[in-house]
Design a protein around this motif. Structure first.
Motif, PDB file in Angstrom:
ATOM      1  N   GLU A  61      49.926  54.897  36.802  1.00 52.01           N
ATOM      2  CA  GLU A  61      50.528  54.446  38.063  1.00 52.01           C
ATOM      3  C   GLU A  61      50.456  55.512  39.152  1.00 52.01           C
ATOM      4  OE1 GLU A  61      54.634  52.979  37.853  1.00 52.01           O
ATOM      5  OE2 GLU A  61      53.717  51.234  36.888  1.00 52.01           O
ATOM      6  N   GLY A  62      50.652  56.763  38.774  1.00 45.91           N
ATOM      7  CA  GLY A  62      50.674  57.827  39.757  1.00 45.91           C
ATOM      8  C   GLY A  62      49.276  58.274  40.183  1.00 45.91           C
ATOM      9  N   GLU A  63      48.230  57.764  39.495  1.00 48.04           N
ATOM     10  CA  GLU A  63      46.872  58.221  39.794  1.00 48.04           C
ATOM     11  C   GLU A  63      46.386  57.665  41.130  1.00 48.04           C
ATOM     12  OE1 GLU A  63      45.007  60.379  37.687  1.00 48.04           O
ATOM     13  OE2 GLU A  63      47.051  60.572  36.899  1.00 48.04           O
ATOM     14  N   GLY A  67      41.361  49.766  45.340  1.00 48.36           N
ATOM     15  CA  GLY A  67      40.561  48.542  45.224  1.00 48.36           C
ATOM     16  C   GLY A  67      40.700  47.846  43.895  1.00 48.36           C
ATOM     17  N   ALA A  68      39.538  47.569  43.291  1.00 40.92           N
ATOM     18  CA  ALA A  68      39.502  46.753  42.073  1.00 40.92           C
ATOM     19  C   ALA A  68      40.299  47.402  40.948  1.00 40.92           C
ATOM     20  CB  ALA A  68      38.061  46.530  41.651  1.00 40.92           C
ATOM     21  N   VAL A  69      40.233  48.717  40.837  1.00 39.11           N
ATOM     22  CA  VAL A  69      40.931  49.394  39.739  1.00 39.11           C
ATOM     23  C   VAL A  69      42.441  49.256  39.913  1.00 39.11           C
ATOM     24  CG1 VAL A  69      41.305  51.604  38.581  1.00 39.11           C
ATOM     25  CG2 VAL A  69      39.031  51.010  39.428  1.00 39.11           C
ATOM     26  N   GLU A  70      42.884  49.432  41.155  1.00 40.12           N
ATOM     27  CA  GLU A  70      44.317  49.304  41.433  1.00 40.12           C
ATOM     28  C   GLU A  70      44.795  47.882  41.097  1.00 40.12           C
ATOM     29  OE1 GLU A  70      45.361  50.160  45.446  1.00 40.12           O
ATOM     30  OE2 GLU A  70      47.498  50.245  44.996  1.00 40.12           O
ATOM     31  N   GLN A  71      43.991  46.904  41.504  1.00 39.96           N
ATOM     32  CA  GLN A  71      44.335  45.496  41.245  1.00 39.96           C
ATOM     33  C   GLN A  71      44.392  45.216  39.750  1.00 39.96           C
ATOM     34  OE1 GLN A  71      41.662  42.683  43.035  1.00 39.96           O
ATOM     35  NE2 GLN A  71      42.977  42.464  44.823  1.00 39.96           N
ATOM     36  N   ALA A  75      47.636  44.074  37.537  1.00 38.17           N
ATOM     37  CA  ALA A  75      47.642  42.829  36.761  1.00 38.17           C
ATOM     38  C   ALA A  75      47.961  43.119  35.293  1.00 38.17           C
ATOM     39  CB  ALA A  75      46.301  42.120  36.883  1.00 38.17           C
ATOM     40  N   MET A  76      47.380  44.193  34.772  1.00 37.16           N
ATOM     41  CA  MET A  76      47.637  44.551  33.375  1.00 37.16           C
ATOM     42  C   MET A  76      49.109  44.926  33.185  1.00 37.16           C
ATOM     43  SD  MET A  76      44.379  46.558  31.867  1.00 37.16           S
ATOM     44  CE  MET A  76      43.800  47.485  33.246  1.00 37.16           C
ATOM     45  N   ASP A  77      49.656  45.637  34.164  1.00 40.02           N
ATOM     46  CA  ASP A  77      51.058  46.041  34.097  1.00 40.02           C
ATOM     47  C   ASP A  77      51.965  44.810  34.070  1.00 40.02           C
ATOM     48  OD1 ASP A  77      52.933  48.284  34.154  1.00 40.02           O
ATOM     49  OD2 ASP A  77      53.590  47.392  36.055  1.00 40.02           O
ATOM     50  N   ARG A  78      51.689  43.848  34.948  1.00 38.61           N
ATOM     51  CA  ARG A  78      52.505  42.615  34.977  1.00 38.61           C
ATOM     52  C   ARG A  78      52.394  41.861  33.656  1.00 38.61           C
ATOM     53  NH1 ARG A  78      50.412  41.917  40.101  1.00 38.61           N
ATOM     54  NH2 ARG A  78      48.964  40.351  39.333  1.00 38.61           N
TER      55      ARG A  78
END
Ligand code: ADP
Length: 263
Positions: A61-63, A67-71, A75-78
């Motif tokens: 999260e802190g990294e 874009g796509a990686v953040e998205q 999604a994986m976190d949710r």
């Protein structure tokens, strides 16, 4: 002599039928216990790897990602958090459904439980602009039961009332003593529940087909948990609900002590 023989024969047949029935009940109870243990084992097995996934996601999260990686991470976190919720609910469901783990009753001050529940749900209520208030008599309303489990009953009902109401509505949590019972009512002015949905409401994983309700997050296990907790406390649940008008869930539980009424 013939008649006696006949009666004896009937009696033996009755005993055999009784024994067969008794054996069947025992087998069903064993199966039910096996099912409960299987769910608990499964939930534990799933929870361990999932906890490590959630841990790594938190670490990322802190990294500095875009874009796509953040998205993808979000999604994986949710998804992972949702799975944790389902697993925690399954664990609780198997715990409160286990006949080998009965309630150890103690006096529970429902006024204190209600205050705790209001606290717990206040953030969610504020987010949806819903006001939640408690209506309680001057005397303490004492149920006989497990404080954590009764907390769970009230918080599930209140959080549902908040989730399934339009912004601006209010929710009332009413407490009262009624003879040997205590009564908790959770009244909302929300979406209401159709007669068809009411029949399946307390079934595991049931969620309404009402599109506004489905838009709210949930596992469909909350009311199944509520029903099991209330049943194992020797209580019962009543529901008055009308589509588009709101719902009242009424829970009756054994009282810890009876207070003289009208004095
Ligand atoms: P969840 O809220 O996680 O979906 P529950 O078992 O608590 O699961 O509730 C099952 C379904 O019953 C909900 O999905 C919702 O459609 C309906 N429901 C529960 N409480 C209310 C309420 N107070 N008003 C309207 N619908 C409700």
């Amino acid at each position: 002599a013939l008649d006696i023989g006949h009666d004896l024969g009937t009696a033996i047949l009755n005993v055999r039928a009784f024994e067969r029935e008794h054996r069947l009940v025992k087998e069903l109870q064993a199966l039910d216990q096996y099912k409960g243990q299987l769910i608990a084992t499964l939930a534990h097995e799933l929870k361990n790897p999932l906890t490590s996934i959630v841990g790594y996601l938190e670490m990322l999260e802190g990294e500095d990602v875009h874009g796509a990686v953040e998205q993808a991470l979000s999604a994986m976190d949710r998804g992972a958090r949702r799975m944790v919720r389902v697993i925690d609910d399954l664990l609780l469901l198997s715990k409160v459904g286990d006949p080998g783990n009965p309630v150890i009753p103690q006096p529970v001050d429902l006024g204190a439980v209600a205050a705790d529940v209001i606290d717990l749900t206040s953030v969610a209520a504020q987010k949806r602009s819903i006001s939640v208030h408690v209506e309680a008599p001057a005397y303490p309303v004492l149920a006989s039961g497990d404080p954590d489990e009764l907390d769970r009953v009230l918080s599930n009902l209140v959080s549902n009332a908040v989730k399934y109401s339009d912004p601006g509505r209010s929710v009332a949590l009413r407490l009262a003593q009624d003879g040997e019972e205590v009564v908790v009512e959770c009244c909302d002015e929300g979406f209401g529940i159709s007669a068809e949905d009411q029949e399946k409401l307390f079934t595991e994983f049931f969620r309404s087909t009402n599109p506004v309700a489905v838009a709210q997050p949930g596992t469909g296990l909350g009311l199944a948990i509520v029903a099991r907790i209330v049943a194992r406390h020797g209580g019962r649940i009543e529901l008055d609900s009308e589509l588009g008008r709101g719902s009242t869930f009424r829970v009756r539980l054994p009282a810890a002590t009876s207070f003289p009424t009208g004095g």
